[in-house]
Design a protein around this motif. Structure first.
Motif, mmCIF file in Angstrom:
data_model
loop_
_atom_site.group_PDB
_atom_site.id
_atom_site.type_symbol
_atom_site.label_atom_id
_atom_site.label_comp_id
_atom_site.label_asym_id
_atom_site.label_seq_id
_atom_site.Cartn_x
_atom_site.Cartn_y
_atom_site.Cartn_z
ATOM 1 N N GLY A 1 85.288 67.796 34.020
ATOM 2 C CA GLY A 1 85.004 68.353 32.631
ATOM 3 C C GLY A 1 85.648 67.625 31.431
ATOM 4 O O GLY A 1 85.158 67.871 30.456
ATOM 5 N N SER B 1 84.351 63.901 28.440
ATOM 6 C CA SER B 1 83.674 64.585 27.384
ATOM 7 C C SER B 1 82.397 63.463 26.886
ATOM 8 O O SER B 1 81.724 63.917 26.207
ATOM 9 C CB SER B 1 84.554 64.852 26.278
ATOM 10 N N SER C 1 83.179 73.615 35.326
ATOM 11 C CA SER C 1 83.529 72.547 34.273
ATOM 12 C C SER C 1 82.582 71.384 34.255
ATOM 13 O O SER C 1 82.459 70.966 32.893
ATOM 14 C CB SER C 1 85.025 71.785 34.601
ATOM 15 N N GLU D 1 80.888 71.434 30.711
ATOM 16 C CA GLU D 1 81.492 70.902 29.542
ATOM 17 C C GLU D 1 81.112 69.591 29.185
ATOM 18 O O GLU D 1 81.424 68.972 28.077
ATOM 19 C CB GLU D 1 83.009 71.069 29.881
#
Length: 344
Positions: free
Chosen positions: A57, A60, A79, A82
């Motif tokens: 996660g 990004s 996750s 994300e």
């Protein structure tokens, strides 16, 4: 054995890591998830084991994540939700278990989601209906249960939806007729019940429809005659009854028609001979009566397989069937009133 070196994390500005088909073994180094600029991570078609670490996660800026065709186990981490820039998520052909995370609904840029050929359980999250950019949803060959979420009808860009070979129950939502971009709908080999929604005839772009091996009842909707782009129609191994609709004669692009192992009755529609592109015609194991139209052998010149066995057909089998030059298989067994007379 070749492993992914943890030292790859030192290449801090790395944008793309493409190591597909490199005979990689071992696990994915956790250090790799510190590459803050990484946009494309492709490790597919290797022999990678272990699980997907929750630190994934942290990537990004990731847009493409391909871990398919490995031996990855464990759960899909929450996750992953994300990864807000993710467009393609492909985890197919692994050994993943557990549920499909609800957090996937946060991936609002996602266009392709492949989770097929794993060991996933639980239901299909209704929240996936919020993925407005989704074009491909592949969930087949898992152990998913529960009903088909009505919310998926909101996916206006969805072109391919395959949830076959699971343990899904309940009926097919009539709202799926709103999936106006759909080209491929495959829901076979589940335990779906109820009638086939006539609203599916509103899927004007549909080319492939498979609802085979379920527990569907009722008649084949005559409205299916409006699906003029349809190339493949598989409704076999259900409990469908009534006659074969004459309206199917409008499906001039059809190459595969499987209606076998139902309780269909009545005569073979005379206008089936208008389906000039038909290559596979399976109507076996029904309760069809009457004669085999002679025009089938005269007009279906592309036919490769014809199965009319285990019905109640009568009369003389048209000799024209045995002059079809592409025919590889013809099964007419189990029609006690059917007679043969073939002369050169």
């Amino acid at each position: 054995m070749i492993f992914i070196p943890a030292s790859v994390a030192f290449v801090e500005n790395l944008v793309t890591l493409h190591l597909s088909k490199c005979d990689l073994s071992g696990t994915i180094p956790v250090a790799l998830f510190s590459l803050k600029h990484l946009e494309n991570l492709l490790l597919d078609e290797n022999c990678i084991e272990g699980d997907i670490h929750s630190d994934i996660g942290k990537l990004s800026k990731l847009k493409v994540l391909r871990l398919d065709a490995n031996s990855i186990e464990g759960y899909i981490p929450d996750s992953i939700g994300e990864l807000s820039y993710l467009q393609i998520l492909n985890l197919r052909d692994n050994k993943l278990s557990g549920r499909i995370p609800e957090t996937l609904s946060k991936l609002q840029k996602l266009e392709m989601l492949h989770l097929n050929n794993n060991c996933l359980t639980g239901s299909i999250p209704a929240a996936l209906g919020s993925l407005s950019r989704l074009r491909v949803l592949e969930l087949h060959t898992n152990n998913l249960s529960g009903s088909l979420p009505q919310s998926l009808s909101s996916l206006e860009r969805l072109r391919e939806f395959n949830a076959s070979q699971n343990r899904l129950t309940g009926s097919i939502p009539q709202e799926y007729g709103r999936l106006s971009s759909l080209i491929c709908l495959v829901l076979g080999e589940n335990s779906l019940v109820g009638e086939i929604p006539p609203t599916l005839c509103e899927l004007a772009r549909l080319q492939y429809l498979s609802l085979r091996d379920n527990k569907l009842t009722g008649k084949i909707p005559a409205e299916f005659g409006a699906l003029t782009h349809l190339r493949e129609l598989q409704l076999g191994h259900n409990h469908l009854s009534g006659p074969i609709p004459d309206a199917l004669k409008h499906l001039r692009n059809l190459s595969i028609l499987f209606l076998d192992h139902n309780v269909l009755s009545g005569a073979l529609p005379a206008d089936l001979h208008l389906l000039h592109n038909l290559e596979f015609l399976h109507l076996n194991n029904n309760a069809l009566t009457g004669a085999i139209p002679s025009l089938l052998g005269e007009s279906l010149t592309k036919l490769k397989w014809l199965n009319l066995s285990s019905n109640a057909l009568t009369g003389m089998a048209p000799s024209s069937l045995f002059r079809l030059i592409h025919l590889q298989g013809c099964d007419l067994r189990g029609n006690v009133g059917l007679h043969f007379s073939y002369k050169k």
